[in-house]
Design an enzyme around this catalytic site. Structure first.
Site, short mmCIF file in Angstrom:
data_model
loop_
_atom_site.label_atom_id
_atom_site.label_comp_id
_atom_site.label_asym_id
_atom_site.label_seq_id
_atom_site.Cartn_x
_atom_site.Cartn_y
_atom_site.Cartn_z
N SER A 314 -2.01 -1.47 5.91
CA SER A 314 -1.02 -2.37 5.33
C SER A 314 -0.93 -3.69 6.11
CB SER A 314 0.33 -1.65 5.25
OG SER A 314 1.23 -2.31 4.42
N ASP A 325 -11.03 -13.75 8.60
CA ASP A 325 -11.38 -14.82 7.65
C ASP A 325 -11.41 -16.18 8.31
OD1 ASP A 325 -11.66 -13.03 5.62
OD2 ASP A 325 -9.98 -13.75 4.40
N LYS A 339 -4.89 0.04 2.63
CA LYS A 339 -3.67 -0.07 1.84
C LYS A 339 -3.39 -1.54 1.58
CE LYS A 339 1.28 0.99 1.73
NZ LYS A 339 1.74 -0.42 1.64
#
Length: 469
Positions: A314, A325, A339
């Site tokens: 999560s 990224d 998740k």
């Protein structure tokens, strides 16, 4: 008799329709009711079942119990993370996000009718007992978990501090189920820890994202940088099950989510991606000062490694994915839990609430992690905790599909069986101490920061030296 039953059913349909509208879904209900009329036929069928139970069940059943169970069933039938929260569960959730609650200290989910461990929380009874992600809890004391709802199982595991409870555990690789006895405690989760590993190299761990995690993280970073310039920093997110999204947003440049009709997506158009830029209102609650103003400037440039594993879920996956990224950090470890959904708590009347999945997480580049997770830049397995058979989001029944990976979803035949192996030990191992000499993944992260060749994912720990007589 039949006519009276049908009349009663029709009356109940009207009552149920009124309930659905009058609950604290008013904002949603009023917006959606014009486009989605109430399903009268289905409500009539529900009313007939309700009436049949009231008239024919072997024992009397209270109306409140039937309605509550129906609401719970509606939510648990959607996905593994939506749920109805009764008064006790709602209160515990509110307290838990502030870092203190009663119980065993274990993050759990439901799989094939059994409770499955997502992650034990550090320094809690569950952690000290050696429970591991992927363990099945098949009995609580003498009661079989099969047939219980997740809320029922959690209620049984919660209790007054200093009371004991027996859990029967089935673990991949074990010859047979084994029992552990735990003593319930008041769980005070210290969500952020840190230490100087050696001059120039710092380690900071986030075990769970709570209401004050962001400001506590800043304090720990300040303490590390006061010791002198850092050559490298390890952010340890292993076994971090997530928590409050605002705690994660406070650490990041941006995070994105796709929601239906608003929510985290600030634009009204449905299903589009929203880039949520870091603003104080995204991570601060109440009138607190912007704690990010106190971040040391060097934290933006110090070489950094993020440690993740299958217990990173999560919000911790979002932090790791965003740093990956932006090429701000190198991820080391094993693939994360996967998740990629947001749950919103919608309060109802009488101090109850529902936890409803309302959006999907996306990393800044637009990647969906749902049922896929984050793949580290360098895969380094922990030889003391094999990843075979470990529970991940894709293993949960009714999990949301990853729309970017529809063709890549594994079918059940490809999943690793959780059936115990006959040649395994029966006692749970001692839990690993993070950032210790025995922490293999941590040692590889430190080597990476120093520019020293690190062991590969297939490396095994060195053989123990022969015992001396």
């Amino acid at each position: 008799m039949t006519t009276k039953f049908k009349q009663a059913s029709l009356v109940l349909v009207g009552v149920l329709a009124g309930i659905l509208i009058s609950l604290n879904f008013s904002a949603v209900a009023q917006r959606e009711s014009a486009r989605f009329p109430l399903p009268v036929d289905e409500l009539r069928a529900f009313a007939e079942v309700f009436g049949a139970i009231k008239s024919n069940y072997v024992e009397p059943v209270e109306d409140k119990k039937l309605i509550t169970e129906a609401i719970s069933g509606m939510l648990t039938g959607l996905d593994p993370h939506s749920a109805y929260l009764d008064q006790d569960a709602f209160k515990e959730l509110q307290v838990g996000t502030q870092g203190e609650f009663g119980g065993l200290g274990i993050e759990v989910g439901m799989e094939e009718g059994f409770v499955k461990v997502v992650s034990p929380i550090e320094d809690t009874p569950a952690f000290r007992a050696g429970l591991k992600p992927g363990d099945f809890i098949i009995k609580i004391d003498d009661a079989s978990v099969k047939g219980m709802t997740l809320n029922d199982a959690v209620k049984r595991m919660r209790g007054k501090p200093r009371t004991t409870i027996r859990l029967t555990i089935m673990r991949k690789g074990e010859a047979k189920p084994f029992e552990v006895t735990l003593t319930r405690d008041v769980i005070r989760v210290q969500s952020v820890k840190s230490k100087m590993i050696e001059p120039g190299y710092g380690w900071i761990r986030v075990s769970q994202f709570q209401e004050h995690t962001g400001e506590n993280l800043v304090k720990h970073l300040e303490g590390l940088f006061k010791s002198g310039p850092l050559k490298g920093l390890i952010l340890d997110l292993r076994n971090d099950p997530g928590g409050l999204l605002n705690g994660a947003v406070g650490i990041l440049l941006r995070v994105s989510a796709r929601a239906r009709g608003g929510g985290l997506d600030r634009r009204p158009d449905r299903g589009r991606q929203a880039q949520v830029h870091r603003r104080p209102e995204d991570y601060l609650r109440g009138n607190r000062d912007d704690y990010l103003k106190n971040l040391p400037a060097a934290v933006k440039t110090v070489p950094m490694v993020v440690l993740v594993n299958g217990g990173s879920a999560s919000a911790s996956e979002i932090v790791a994915g965003a740093l990956q990224d932006h090429k701000r950090a190198t991820l080391i470890g094993t693939p994360t839990f996967g998740k990629g959904s947001v749950q919103t708590i919608l309060p109802l009347g009488n101090n109850t609430a529902i936890k409803l999945t309302t959006a999907r997480y996306y990393t800044p580049s637009g990647r969906s992690i749902q049922a896929k997770g984050i793949t580290p830049d360098i895969v380094v397995e922990d030889p003391t905790t094999p990843t075979v058979g470990r529970l991940r989001e894709a293993d949960l029944e009714k999990h949301l599909q990853n729309e970017q990976e529809q063709d890549a979803q594994s079918d059940k035949a490809q999943k690793t069986s959780t059936k115990p192996s006959p040649d395994a030990e029966e006692k749970p191992p001692t839990p690993l101490e993070f950032a210790s000499d025995k922490d293999f993944q941590f040692q590889q992260a430190l080597k990476f920061l120093k520019g020293v060749p690190l062991a590969t994912a297939q490396s095994a720990p060195p053989a123990p030296a022969p015992a001396k007589n």
